[in-house]
Design an enzyme around this catalytic site. Structure first.
Site, PDB file in Angstrom:
ATOM      1  N   HIS A 106      52.787 126.057  59.981  1.00 49.22           N
ATOM      2  CA  HIS A 106      52.580 125.758  61.403  1.00 49.22           C
ATOM      3  C   HIS A 106      53.953 125.498  62.014  1.00 49.22           C
ATOM      4  O   HIS A 106      54.810 124.861  61.379  1.00 49.22           O
ATOM      5  CB  HIS A 106      51.760 124.475  61.601  1.00 49.22           C
ATOM      6  CG  HIS A 106      50.278 124.675  61.664  1.00 49.22           C
ATOM      7  ND1 HIS A 106      49.388 123.694  61.273  1.00 49.22           N
ATOM      8  CD2 HIS A 106      49.521 125.706  62.114  1.00 49.22           C
ATOM      9  CE1 HIS A 106      48.147 124.125  61.457  1.00 49.22           C
ATOM     10  NE2 HIS A 106      48.196 125.340  61.969  1.00 49.22           N
ATOM     11  N   ASP A 136      39.673 118.466  57.283  1.00 53.57           N
ATOM     12  CA  ASP A 136      40.923 118.598  58.044  1.00 53.57           C
ATOM     13  C   ASP A 136      40.780 118.241  59.523  1.00 53.57           C
ATOM     14  O   ASP A 136      41.741 118.373  60.293  1.00 53.57           O
ATOM     15  CB  ASP A 136      41.476 120.030  57.911  1.00 53.57           C
ATOM     16  CG  ASP A 136      42.370 120.199  56.678  1.00 53.57           C
ATOM     17  OD1 ASP A 136      42.936 119.191  56.203  1.00 53.57           O
ATOM     18  OD2 ASP A 136      42.505 121.342  56.197  1.00 53.57           O
ATOM     19  N   CYS A 195      50.446 115.975  63.776  1.00 59.62           N
ATOM     20  CA  CYS A 195      49.200 116.756  63.706  1.00 59.62           C
ATOM     21  C   CYS A 195      47.965 115.894  63.917  1.00 59.62           C
ATOM     22  O   CYS A 195      46.870 116.417  64.080  1.00 59.62           O
ATOM     23  CB  CYS A 195      49.036 117.424  62.351  1.00 59.62           C
ATOM     24  SG  CYS A 195      50.489 118.125  61.665  1.00 59.62           S
ATOM     25  N   ARG A 213      49.740 131.505  60.908  1.00 57.34           N
ATOM     26  CA  ARG A 213      48.393 131.171  61.400  1.00 57.34           C
ATOM     27  C   ARG A 213      48.094 131.851  62.752  1.00 57.34           C
ATOM     28  O   ARG A 213      47.366 132.818  62.810  1.00 57.34           O
ATOM     29  CB  ARG A 213      48.246 129.661  61.522  1.00 57.34           C
ATOM     30  CG  ARG A 213      48.480 128.884  60.213  1.00 57.34           C
ATOM     31  CD  ARG A 213      47.252 128.839  59.369  1.00 57.34           C
ATOM     32  NE  ARG A 213      47.405 128.089  58.135  1.00 57.34           N
ATOM     33  CZ  ARG A 213      47.047 126.814  57.948  1.00 57.34           C
ATOM     34  NH1 ARG A 213      46.537 126.117  58.944  1.00 57.34           N
ATOM     35  NH2 ARG A 213      47.186 126.232  56.778  1.00 57.34           N
ATOM     36  N   ARG A 262      38.539 126.121  57.661  1.00 57.75           N
ATOM     37  CA  ARG A 262      38.636 125.295  58.876  1.00 57.75           C
ATOM     38  C   ARG A 262      37.804 125.851  60.033  1.00 57.75           C
ATOM     39  O   ARG A 262      37.730 125.211  61.092  1.00 57.75           O
ATOM     40  CB  ARG A 262      40.110 125.143  59.312  1.00 57.75           C
ATOM     41  CG  ARG A 262      40.955 124.340  58.328  1.00 57.75           C
ATOM     42  CD  ARG A 262      42.241 123.831  58.960  1.00 57.75           C
ATOM     43  NE  ARG A 262      41.990 122.747  59.924  1.00 57.75           N
ATOM     44  CZ  ARG A 262      42.946 122.105  60.587  1.00 57.75           C
ATOM     45  NH1 ARG A 262      44.208 122.416  60.408  1.00 57.75           N
ATOM     46  NH2 ARG A 262      42.648 121.147  61.448  1.00 57.75           N
TER      47      ARG A 262
END
Ligand code: ARG
Length: 283
Positions: free
Chosen positions: A171, A68, A266, A140, A93
């Protein structure tokens, strides 16, 4: 034309190791194959367009085992010579942060780590336009993460702090974008009634996108450069509405990155800009 965006230092991470090998958002299905060649093509075409527009691009080295990292917008926040490194919610992550700390350190940035209680996923949950920001929590990033952000960039005016109740909008960057200081593009159903009202109060113009534009195209995960809105794709209705507000849509298909749950917003990490930031950097 917003000239400040022309030279904005913008970080990216090539999709060398990009893949969907785990699932931490409802769009990620490891049994669906990512076409790595197509991913490279899509990423490169987008990057070429950013370069053609004169952005000052810098590349962070991708790492095997961190698929990612291509979503570099989540890596942290850059302001002047400082880098506030993200602290990710998911174990999958968390390894990325070490790489970001090292990479930005090598580039000469002063690296700041949020406290251990913080979850902060960079521009994933912080939508900025110049000196204004909207924060999104509930999936998140958390309060301690936002505290770290406020200390890092005290000049930024947080104009709204909204809850993200739906895991499909994990997000903030999946559900709202500034088009200019007084205009947002957003998907109203991604928010609570209170959050929606807060967003609508914040700006003069709040353009709502349809379910189709959000689920087919991640339309709010767009990048605005001057009067151009770059996005994966868009219905003719939205294109017309944006044209009516003076914006031109340019499409950069992102099919492979949508398999990971993200789109082109992103993929980039632009340094924070704005008048106050410029003054801070000059002092
Ligand atoms: N697979 C990534 C994740 O779930 C995608 C992140 C995309 N970034 C974004 N700001 N939406 O964390």
């Amino acid at each position: 034309m917003n000239t400040s965006t022309m030279t904005t230092r913008t970080f990216l991470c090539p999709p060398t190791f990009y893949d969907v090998t785990y699932s931490i958002n409802p769009f990620m299905d490891p049994s669906v194959k990512v076409d790595r060649v197509l991913a490279w093509r899509q990423w490169s075409r987008f990057v070429d367009a950013l370069e053609a527009r004169g952005l000052d691009l810098m590349f962070i080295e991708p790492r095997d085992g961190c698929p990612d990292m291509v979503f570099l917008g989540d890596a942290g926040l850059v302001l002047g010579d400082r880098f506030l490194c993200s602290r990710f919610r998911h174990r999958e992550r968390q390894m990325e942060s070490d790489h970001y700390r090292r990479a930005f350190g090598h580039l000469g940035y002063r690296v700041i780590a949020p406290p251990e209680s913080a979850v902060l996923e960079g521009l994933g949950d912080i939508t900025v336009w110049s000196d204004r920001a909207i924060l999104g929590y509930g999936q998140r990033s958390n309060r301690a993460g936002f505290e770290a952000f406020r200390r890092f960039a005290p000049f930024v005016d947080v104009v709204a702090e909204v809850e993200l109740p739906d895991p499909r909008f994990y997000h903030l960057a999946t559900a709202v974008a500034f088009l200019d200081a007084d205009t947002i593009l957003f998907y109203p159903n991604a928010f609570t009634p209170a959050g929606r009202a807060q967003l609508e109060r914040t700006v003069d113009r709040a353009i709502a996108v349809t379910e189709r534009d959000i689920f087919d195209h991640q339309a709010c995960n767009c990048l605005v450069l001057g009067d151009t809105v770059m996005m994966d794709g868009c219905s003719s209705g939205l294109e017309r509405e944006l044209a009516g507000c003076g914006f031109r849509v340019e499409t950069y298909p992102m099919s492979e990155f949508k398999k990971g749950g993200g789109s082109l917003r992103c993929l980039v990490l632009p340094a924070l800009s704005g008048q106050a930031a410029a003054e801070e950097m000059a002092s």
